[in-house]
Design a protein around this motif. Sequence first.
Motif, mmCIF file in Angstrom:
data_model
loop_
_atom_site.group_PDB
_atom_site.id
_atom_site.type_symbol
_atom_site.label_atom_id
_atom_site.label_comp_id
_atom_site.label_asym_id
_atom_site.label_seq_id
_atom_site.Cartn_x
_atom_site.Cartn_y
_atom_site.Cartn_z
ATOM 1 N N PRO A 175 0.837 -1.214 0.000
ATOM 2 C CA PRO A 175 0.000 0.000 0.000
ATOM 3 C C PRO A 175 0.865 1.255 0.000
ATOM 4 C CG PRO A 175 0.084 -0.955 2.192
ATOM 5 C CD PRO A 175 0.761 -1.939 1.279
ATOM 6 N N LEU A 176 0.228 2.374 -0.311
ATOM 7 C CA LEU A 176 0.928 3.655 -0.244
ATOM 8 C C LEU A 176 1.380 3.926 1.190
ATOM 9 C CD1 LEU A 176 -1.373 5.992 -2.387
ATOM 10 C CD2 LEU A 176 0.946 5.264 -2.978
ATOM 11 N N ILE A 177 2.553 4.511 1.320
ATOM 12 C CA ILE A 177 3.061 4.897 2.635
ATOM 13 C C ILE A 177 2.483 6.267 2.988
ATOM 14 C CG2 ILE A 177 5.151 5.471 3.940
ATOM 15 C CD1 ILE A 177 6.632 3.446 2.139
ATOM 16 N N ASP A 178 1.942 6.379 4.180
ATOM 17 C CA ASP A 178 1.274 7.624 4.587
ATOM 18 C C ASP A 178 2.175 8.845 4.423
ATOM 19 O OD1 ASP A 178 -1.079 6.331 5.168
ATOM 20 O OD2 ASP A 178 -0.664 6.133 7.318
ATOM 21 N N ASP A 179 3.439 8.735 4.817
ATOM 22 C CA ASP A 179 4.372 9.860 4.692
ATOM 23 C C ASP A 179 4.561 10.267 3.240
ATOM 24 O OD1 ASP A 179 4.686 9.988 7.399
ATOM 25 O OD2 ASP A 179 6.679 9.071 7.458
ATOM 26 N N HIS A 180 4.555 9.271 2.341
ATOM 27 C CA HIS A 180 4.696 9.566 0.915
ATOM 28 C C HIS A 180 3.471 10.321 0.395
ATOM 29 C CE1 HIS A 180 7.774 6.061 0.169
ATOM 30 N NE2 HIS A 180 8.229 6.995 0.995
ATOM 31 N N CYS A 181 2.300 9.926 0.887
ATOM 32 C CA CYS A 181 1.063 10.627 0.496
ATOM 33 C C CYS A 181 1.094 12.078 0.958
ATOM 34 C CB CYS A 181 -0.152 9.925 1.083
ATOM 35 S SG CYS A 181 -0.450 8.273 0.449
ATOM 36 N N THR A 182 1.492 12.271 2.198
ATOM 37 C CA THR A 182 1.577 13.623 2.754
ATOM 38 C C THR A 182 2.577 14.457 1.975
ATOM 39 O OG1 THR A 182 1.040 12.792 4.962
ATOM 40 C CG2 THR A 182 2.061 14.962 4.836
ATOM 41 N N SER A 183 3.715 13.851 1.635
ATOM 42 C CA SER A 183 4.752 14.573 0.885
ATOM 43 C C SER A 183 4.301 14.877 -0.534
ATOM 44 C CB SER A 183 6.045 13.753 0.861
ATOM 45 O OG SER A 183 6.594 13.624 2.157
ATOM 46 N N PHE A 184 3.540 13.959 -1.141
ATOM 47 C CA PHE A 184 3.023 14.199 -2.494
ATOM 48 C C PHE A 184 2.119 15.422 -2.491
ATOM 49 C CE2 PHE A 184 -0.249 13.817 -5.736
ATOM 50 C CZ PHE A 184 0.477 13.516 -6.873
ATOM 51 N N ILE A 185 1.173 15.454 -1.576
ATOM 52 C CA ILE A 185 0.239 16.583 -1.493
ATOM 53 C C ILE A 185 0.989 17.878 -1.195
ATOM 54 C CG2 ILE A 185 -1.685 17.538 -0.158
ATOM 55 C CD1 ILE A 185 -2.603 14.557 0.219
ATOM 56 N N SER A 186 1.958 17.802 -0.288
ATOM 57 C CA SER A 186 2.752 18.976 0.070
ATOM 58 C C SER A 186 3.588 19.462 -1.112
ATOM 59 C CB SER A 186 3.672 18.635 1.250
ATOM 60 O OG SER A 186 4.535 19.714 1.544
ATOM 61 N N ASN A 187 4.213 18.525 -1.828
ATOM 62 C CA ASN A 187 5.030 18.897 -2.989
ATOM 63 C C ASN A 187 4.188 19.541 -4.088
ATOM 64 O OD1 ASN A 187 7.361 17.991 -1.807
ATOM 65 N ND2 ASN A 187 7.503 16.084 -2.990
ATOM 66 N N CYS A 188 2.978 19.007 -4.295
ATOM 67 C CA CYS A 188 2.078 19.595 -5.297
ATOM 68 C C CYS A 188 1.730 21.040 -4.925
ATOM 69 C CB CYS A 188 0.804 18.767 -5.434
ATOM 70 S SG CYS A 188 0.991 17.255 -6.392
ATOM 71 N N GLU A 189 1.470 21.269 -3.646
ATOM 72 C CA GLU A 189 1.159 22.625 -3.180
ATOM 73 C C GLU A 189 2.363 23.544 -3.318
ATOM 74 O OE1 GLU A 189 -0.205 22.051 0.790
ATOM 75 O OE2 GLU A 189 -2.202 21.346 0.194
ATOM 76 N N THR A 190 3.531 23.058 -2.912
ATOM 77 C CA THR A 190 4.762 23.862 -2.966
ATOM 78 C C THR A 190 5.097 24.274 -4.393
ATOM 79 O OG1 THR A 190 5.657 22.799 -0.988
ATOM 80 C CG2 THR A 190 7.232 23.876 -2.456
ATOM 81 N N HIS A 191 4.972 23.318 -5.304
ATOM 82 C CA HIS A 191 5.366 23.565 -6.700
ATOM 83 C C HIS A 191 4.184 23.951 -7.584
ATOM 84 C CE1 HIS A 191 9.464 22.301 -5.931
ATOM 85 N NE2 HIS A 191 9.005 21.224 -5.315
ATOM 86 N N LYS A 192 3.027 24.183 -6.953
ATOM 87 C CA LYS A 192 1.843 24.691 -7.657
ATOM 88 C C LYS A 192 1.387 23.775 -8.801
ATOM 89 C CE LYS A 192 2.574 29.551 -6.451
ATOM 90 N NZ LYS A 192 3.579 29.269 -5.418
ATOM 91 N N TYR A 193 1.245 22.495 -8.467
ATOM 92 C CA TYR A 193 0.614 21.540 -9.379
ATOM 93 C C TYR A 193 -0.807 21.286 -8.898
ATOM 94 C CZ TYR A 193 5.009 20.153 -11.628
ATOM 95 O OH TYR A 193 6.172 20.132 -12.343
ATOM 96 N N ASN A 194 -1.761 21.427 -9.782
ATOM 97 C CA ASN A 194 -3.140 21.096 -9.466
ATOM 98 C C ASN A 194 -3.319 19.600 -9.723
ATOM 99 O OD1 ASN A 194 -5.958 20.620 -9.531
ATOM 100 N ND2 ASN A 194 -6.358 22.744 -10.083
ATOM 101 N N ALA A 195 -3.235 18.803 -8.645
ATOM 102 C CA ALA A 195 -3.288 17.345 -8.787
ATOM 103 C C ALA A 195 -4.612 16.871 -9.372
ATOM 104 C CB ALA A 195 -3.048 16.674 -7.436
ATOM 105 N N GLY A 196 -5.662 17.636 -9.164
ATOM 106 C CA GLY A 196 -6.969 17.249 -9.672
ATOM 107 C C GLY A 196 -7.128 17.446 -11.164
ATOM 108 N N GLN A 197 -6.324 18.325 -11.755
ATOM 109 C CA GLN A 197 -6.472 18.639 -13.177
ATOM 110 C C GLN A 197 -5.318 18.165 -14.051
ATOM 111 O OE1 GLN A 197 -7.473 23.060 -12.563
ATOM 112 N NE2 GLN A 197 -8.684 22.541 -14.362
ATOM 113 N N TYR A 198 -4.108 18.191 -13.521
ATOM 114 C CA TYR A 198 -2.943 18.030 -14.389
ATOM 115 C C TYR A 198 -2.030 16.861 -14.044
ATOM 116 C CZ TYR A 198 -4.510 22.712 -15.574
ATOM 117 O OH TYR A 198 -5.278 23.788 -15.949
ATOM 118 N N VAL A 199 -2.463 16.004 -13.126
ATOM 119 C CA VAL A 199 -1.722 14.780 -12.811
ATOM 120 C C VAL A 199 -2.573 13.609 -13.303
ATOM 121 C CG1 VAL A 199 -0.691 13.362 -11.004
ATOM 122 C CG2 VAL A 199 -0.639 15.864 -10.812
ATOM 123 N N VAL A 200 -2.002 12.800 -14.202
ATOM 124 C CA VAL A 200 -2.781 11.737 -14.857
ATOM 125 C C VAL A 200 -2.038 10.402 -14.743
ATOM 126 C CG1 VAL A 200 -4.106 11.116 -16.916
ATOM 127 C CG2 VAL A 200 -3.485 13.512 -16.524
#
Length: 368
Positions: free
Chosen positions: A53-78
């Motif tokens: 399964p996904l590692i919780d810390d990796h999930c948190t870091s993914f969301i944080s990295n998307c925010e930091t680098h201004k990626y809209n995960a809902g629209q532009y991550v496929v």
Amino acid sequence: MPIVARTVGSKLVLGAHVSAAGGVHNAVTNSVHIGGNAFALFLKSQRKWANPPLIDDHCTSFISNCETHKYNAGQYVVPHGSYLVNLAHPDAERMKQAYDSFHDDLARCHKLGIKLYNFHPGNAAAAATRAEAIQHLAAQLDKAHADEATGAVVTLLETMATRGNTIGGTFEDIRDVISLVTKKDRVGVCLDTCHVFAAGYDIRTPVTLSSTLADFDSTVGLNYLRALHVNDSKAPLGSNRDLHANIGTGFLGLRAFHALVNEPKLWGLPMVLETPIDVKGEDGKVEQDKRIWATEIKLLESLVGMDPDSEKFQKLEVELAAKGKAERDRIDTQVKKKEEKKAKEKGKGGKKGRKKDDQSESEDLGSE
């Protein structure tokens, strides 16, 4: 450090299918590295059924990295689905195995805040009829969409290069699947430029691209088009060969991509490169050169508004076509030999009135 800076304010949202080795959070910084504003990734190994399964810390870091680098995960991550999954398979055990893997990916998307998920529609070979295979596929999508663990993730049917038993080689296939899906807002399409070209849809000029998009719109509906895979093709039009080439080096050529990036209907959709980046070094070892993707992203961005009759464009066109000539010629020869062999076999099997001493052979070939 980034190879190139990301472009701000472009009409295009470009990126590539980047590595998530070491954790999904690394995909974000890998995209920044090549100057991408969109990206694809595998959420787990695409060649194994069993995955941790996904590692919780990796999930948190993914969301944080998307925010930091201004990626809209809902629209532009496929994310891209597993190559093993075939939701059209009728066998109960195989169907469950495929569905469980598919559902797991959708749940991972939901956990990461990702809203788009691309997958191959599957193969109809094991089903009694093609219609039944499509019904199996649509039923599995309905089942997944009804599960709260998948959130509101939109499942994108990828257009495919081959026809025959493969589902997705025609726009009609895509239409037939969508027509059977209950929640229409949970299904969409990812159009792969190499695949549709190999399947026989010409997109090499503004006129043919417009015609193909009109065909897609009347058959499926442009409102369902949510993402693109942007690849040139090593194989010619209608060859049914899934062979990705670098931009401008294949049978599509640079003018196809000039037409693509200057089509307003496609602006704002995530466009993901899946072009080859393996390079053989002087020591004979093959390594990935991410600079290729960085260069192609900037190349495509530069084509917006560029005059295709300008000296600059024509120079680029000639240089890129020359790079891919040897590979185009090699694949073209293979395709023509295969076509000649098929025509010869068909001719032998279909001829009538042959000499008596070889009539039985003719009949045997015809029955096959």
